[in-house]
Design a protein around this motif. Structure first.
Motif, PDB file in Angstrom:
ATOM      1  N   PRO A 238       0.813  -1.226   0.000  1.00 34.33           N
ATOM      2  CA  PRO A 238       0.000   0.000   0.000  1.00 34.33           C
ATOM      3  C   PRO A 238       0.843   1.272   0.000  1.00 34.33           C
ATOM      4  O   PRO A 238       0.466   2.262  -0.630  1.00 34.33           O
ATOM      5  N   ILE A 239       1.990   1.253   0.659  1.00 33.69           N
ATOM      6  CA  ILE A 239       2.844   2.442   0.692  1.00 33.69           C
ATOM      7  C   ILE A 239       3.362   2.760  -0.703  1.00 33.69           C
ATOM      8  O   ILE A 239       3.354   3.920  -1.139  1.00 33.69           O
ATOM      9  N   ASP A 240       3.818   1.738  -1.430  1.00 35.33           N
ATOM     10  CA  ASP A 240       4.300   1.978  -2.790  1.00 35.33           C
ATOM     11  C   ASP A 240       3.187   2.520  -3.679  1.00 35.33           C
ATOM     12  O   ASP A 240       3.385   3.469  -4.457  1.00 35.33           O
ATOM     13  N   LEU A 241       2.005   1.913  -3.595  1.00 33.92           N
ATOM     14  CA  LEU A 241       0.883   2.410  -4.393  1.00 33.92           C
ATOM     15  C   LEU A 241       0.499   3.828  -3.980  1.00 33.92           C
ATOM     16  O   LEU A 241       0.110   4.646  -4.815  1.00 33.92           O
ATOM     17  N   ALA A 242       0.649   4.127  -2.694  1.00 34.82           N
ATOM     18  CA  ALA A 242       0.371   5.490  -2.223  1.00 34.82           C
ATOM     19  C   ALA A 242       1.320   6.486  -2.876  1.00 34.82           C
ATOM     20  O   ALA A 242       0.908   7.601  -3.238  1.00 34.82           O
ATOM     21  N   HIS A 243       2.580   6.107  -3.050  1.00 35.23           N
ATOM     22  CA  HIS A 243       3.532   6.994  -3.731  1.00 35.23           C
ATOM     23  C   HIS A 243       3.058   7.288  -5.162  1.00 35.23           C
ATOM     24  O   HIS A 243       3.192   8.422  -5.652  1.00 35.23           O
ATOM     25  N   LEU A 244       2.500   6.274  -5.817  1.00 33.57           N
ATOM     26  CA  LEU A 244       2.021   6.450  -7.189  1.00 33.57           C
ATOM     27  C   LEU A 244       0.794   7.369  -7.214  1.00 33.57           C
ATOM     28  O   LEU A 244       0.681   8.246  -8.077  1.00 33.57           O
ATOM     29  N   VAL A 245      -0.112   7.178  -6.258  1.00 36.32           N
ATOM     30  CA  VAL A 245      -1.294   8.036  -6.177  1.00 36.32           C
ATOM     31  C   VAL A 245      -0.894   9.476  -5.877  1.00 36.32           C
ATOM     32  O   VAL A 245      -1.430  10.424  -6.457  1.00 36.32           O
ATOM     33  N   ILE A 246       0.065   9.649  -4.969  1.00 37.54           N
ATOM     34  CA  ILE A 246       0.530  10.995  -4.612  1.00 37.54           C
ATOM     35  C   ILE A 246       1.112  11.694  -5.827  1.00 37.54           C
ATOM     36  O   ILE A 246       0.888  12.902  -6.040  1.00 37.54           O
ATOM     37  N   ASP A 247       1.854  10.954  -6.659  1.00 42.77           N
ATOM     38  CA  ASP A 247       2.402  11.583  -7.862  1.00 42.77           C
ATOM     39  C   ASP A 247       1.292  11.984  -8.813  1.00 42.77           C
ATOM     40  O   ASP A 247       1.358  13.050  -9.435  1.00 42.77           O
ATOM     41  N   PHE A 248       0.259  11.133  -8.926  1.00 44.20           N
ATOM     42  CA  PHE A 248      -0.866  11.506  -9.784  1.00 44.20           C
ATOM     43  C   PHE A 248      -1.550  12.766  -9.257  1.00 44.20           C
ATOM     44  O   PHE A 248      -1.852  13.687 -10.019  1.00 44.20           O
ATOM     45  N   MET A 249      -1.792  12.822  -7.957  1.00 45.94           N
ATOM     46  CA  MET A 249      -2.438  13.995  -7.381  1.00 45.94           C
ATOM     47  C   MET A 249      -1.540  15.227  -7.533  1.00 45.94           C
ATOM     48  O   MET A 249      -2.026  16.337  -7.758  1.00 45.94           O
ATOM     49  N   LEU A 306      -7.914   0.637  -4.169  1.00 44.64           N
ATOM     50  CA  LEU A 306      -7.287   1.954  -4.143  1.00 44.64           C
ATOM     51  C   LEU A 306      -8.399   2.954  -4.407  1.00 44.64           C
ATOM     52  O   LEU A 306      -9.086   2.869  -5.433  1.00 44.64           O
ATOM     53  N   ALA A 307      -8.607   3.869  -3.481  1.00 48.68           N
ATOM     54  CA  ALA A 307      -9.658   4.877  -3.643  1.00 48.68           C
ATOM     55  C   ALA A 307      -9.086   6.244  -3.313  1.00 48.68           C
ATOM     56  O   ALA A 307      -8.414   6.411  -2.302  1.00 48.68           O
ATOM     57  N   LEU A 309      -9.773  10.666  -3.482  1.00 46.26           N
ATOM     58  CA  LEU A 309     -10.466  11.912  -3.781  1.00 46.26           C
ATOM     59  C   LEU A 309      -9.370  12.879  -4.232  1.00 46.26           C
ATOM     60  O   LEU A 309      -8.836  13.652  -3.439  1.00 46.26           O
ATOM     61  N   PRO A 310      -8.991  12.811  -5.514  1.00 44.35           N
ATOM     62  CA  PRO A 310      -7.765  13.484  -5.955  1.00 44.35           C
ATOM     63  C   PRO A 310      -7.776  14.998  -5.784  1.00 44.35           C
ATOM     64  O   PRO A 310      -6.738  15.592  -5.492  1.00 44.35           O
ATOM     65  N   HIS A 311      -8.927  15.618  -5.944  1.00 42.37           N
ATOM     66  CA  HIS A 311      -8.978  17.070  -5.789  1.00 42.37           C
ATOM     67  C   HIS A 311      -8.878  17.494  -4.326  1.00 42.37           C
ATOM     68  O   HIS A 311      -8.571  18.651  -4.030  1.00 42.37           O
ATOM     69  N   LYS A 312      -9.133  16.557  -3.430  1.00 42.98           N
ATOM     70  CA  LYS A 312      -8.980  16.818  -1.999  1.00 42.98           C
ATOM     71  C   LYS A 312      -7.641  16.309  -1.470  1.00 42.98           C
ATOM     72  O   LYS A 312      -7.366  16.390  -0.274  1.00 42.98           O
ATOM     73  N   GLN A 313      -6.833  15.730  -2.397  1.00 42.74           N
ATOM     74  CA  GLN A 313      -5.491  15.257  -2.045  1.00 42.74           C
ATOM     75  C   GLN A 313      -5.535  14.202  -0.940  1.00 42.74           C
ATOM     76  O   GLN A 313      -4.693  14.168  -0.032  1.00 42.74           O
ATOM     77  N   SER A 314      -6.526  13.321  -1.012  1.00 43.20           N
ATOM     78  CA  SER A 314      -6.657  12.257  -0.016  1.00 43.20           C
ATOM     79  C   SER A 314      -6.896  10.924  -0.708  1.00 43.20           C
ATOM     80  O   SER A 314      -7.409  10.872  -1.829  1.00 43.20           O
ATOM     81  N   ALA A 315      -6.520   9.846  -0.041  1.00 43.48           N
ATOM     82  CA  ALA A 315      -6.688   8.518  -0.628  1.00 43.48           C
ATOM     83  C   ALA A 315      -6.483   7.458   0.428  1.00 43.48           C
ATOM     84  O   ALA A 315      -5.926   7.719   1.511  1.00 43.48           O
ATOM     85  N   ALA A 316      -6.913   6.243   0.120  1.00 45.46           N
ATOM     86  CA  ALA A 316      -6.639   5.083   0.958  1.00 45.46           C
ATOM     87  C   ALA A 316      -6.328   3.897   0.053  1.00 45.46           C
ATOM     88  O   ALA A 316      -6.969   3.722  -0.993  1.00 45.46           O
ATOM     89  N   VAL A 317      -5.334   3.105   0.437  1.00 49.39           N
ATOM     90  CA  VAL A 317      -5.000   1.870  -0.267  1.00 49.39           C
ATOM     91  C   VAL A 317      -5.107   0.739   0.740  1.00 49.39           C
ATOM     92  O   VAL A 317      -4.450   0.765   1.793  1.00 49.39           O
ATOM     93  N   ILE A 318      -5.950  -0.248   0.444  1.00 43.26           N
ATOM     94  CA  ILE A 318      -6.221  -1.348   1.369  1.00 43.26           C
ATOM     95  C   ILE A 318      -5.968  -2.653   0.627  1.00 43.26           C
ATOM     96  O   ILE A 318      -6.550  -2.895  -0.435  1.00 43.26           O
TER      97      ILE A 318
END
Length: 346
Positions: A238-249, A306-307, A309-318
């Motif tokens: 989940p941490i690695d995927l979070a890095h990918l989501v953060i880059d997208f955001m 992986l969910a 809310l990109p405009h709110k700069q928030s996410a969760a990976v489970i």
């Protein structure tokens, strides 16, 4: 986080889920990450934040980010006929491709007219030979017994397709002239320091999780492998995927380390083909500031979500090491999603 550890462990026991790992993003940063339970049912080795799970179809999100990166570098074009780039295999032309060609854009959002044959795209058995991507697309392996072809006019229908992402993989390999796992490692994993993400499974029992059925029993394959990486082959955390989501955001704000532009990021979460839920490699819900971007993984022995809310700069990976036989939102993943993402950030 609204759920206490004891609450999560209690729900894991109820759903027969041996292990869960998750990461939460708040204000564009990882705010919390942890693991619960064990890598194997009945054993003592516990899930840590760096424990590696099968991402199943969340692999498609990573593939989509790679495609956008290659488009930014003008190596690929989202709207070009894929046969212009394919070398080792061609999508057969037929009556459905006369007006509109198959493109990377249509493949990414499952609207290319490519359909998966029945009973195709399973896991690698212990005595299986690893097929080449060409063999798979030509129907010469038991992962896909029928040659892949266009079965409907591009953009006319939606058909969720692993075969479509196999074609995307082959386009990348034919153009870059390297195996897919090397390309994504060079362009995505290394720049974002996703050190626990791999398609080359090396199971030493220390960090990889076993897969389990809904009964809690371990699956026969232990580590189910899908021999079509771009579609379903990613093992990660989940941490690695979070890095990918953060880059997208970050890309939405013009701050992508990968160099993905605001324009491309917006394209990813823009509805395609007149279907409001179909983005590029992701699914969409809501609109405006409340837009939610999701990617789901469901395979033998594993389920994950992986969910964002990109405009709110928030996410969760489970990520879990159990296949519950029901949609993620109907099990423990859905309960955690509601508590962690929805309750906290809306």
């Amino acid at each position: 986080m609204h759920l206490e550890r004891k609450d999560i462990l209690k729900r894991m026991e109820y759903f027969h889920v041996p292990g869960i790992s998750m990461a939460v993003i708040d204000k564009g940063q990882i705010s919390w990450a942890d693991g619960f339970g064990t890598l194997e049912a009945g054993k003592k080795k516990t899930v840590q934040s760096n424990s590696i799970f099968s991402a199943c179809s969340i692999s498609k999100f990573a593939t989509s980010m790679l495609v956008l990166k290659l488009v930014e570098q003008e190596i690929l074009d989202l709207d070009e006929n894929i046969n212009n780039k394919l070398i080792s295999w061609k999508a057969p032309n037929n009556e459905f491709t006369q007006k509109k060609p198959v493109t990377l854009r249509s493949l990414l959002c499952h609207q290319s007219g490519i359909m998966d044959p029945d009973n195709s795209f399973g896991v690698l058995k212990s005595d299986d030979m690893l097929p080449s991507m060409v063999e798979l697309l030509e129907g010469k392996s038991h992962f896909c017994l029928i040659p892949i072809e266009v079965m409907a006019e591009p953009w006319s229908e939606f058909h969720y397709s692993d075969a479509g992402y196999c074609i995307i993989q082959l386009v990348i390999e034919d153009v870059v002239k390297k195996p897919f796992h090397q390309v994504i490692n060079e362009f995505i994993f290394e720049p974002l320091q996703m050190k626990n993400s791999t398609y080359t499974l090396k199971t030493n029992g220390e960090s990889f999780s076993y897969g389990h059925y809904k009964s809690g029993k371990m699956v026969e394959e232990k580590y189910p492998i899908y021999p079509y990486p771009a579609s379903s082959g990613l093992w990660t955390t989940p941490i690695d995927l979070a890095h990918l989501v953060i880059d997208f955001m970050g890309a939405l704000k013009g701050e992508s380390e990968l160099g993905i532009s605001v324009e491309r990021a917006i394209e990813m979460i823009t509805p395609h083909g007149g279907r409001e839920w179909a983005g590029l490699g992701v699914f969409l819900y809501g609109s405006g500031n409340e837009l939610e971007m999701t990617s789901l993984g469901w395979g033998v022995g594993f389920q994950c979500m992986l969910a964002s809310l990109p405009h709110k700069q928030s996410a969760a990976v489970i990520m879990t090491n159990a296949e519950l036989g029901k949609h993620q939102m109907e099990g423990i993943i859905g309960e955690i999603y509601e508590a962690v993402l929805i309750d906290r950030f809306i």
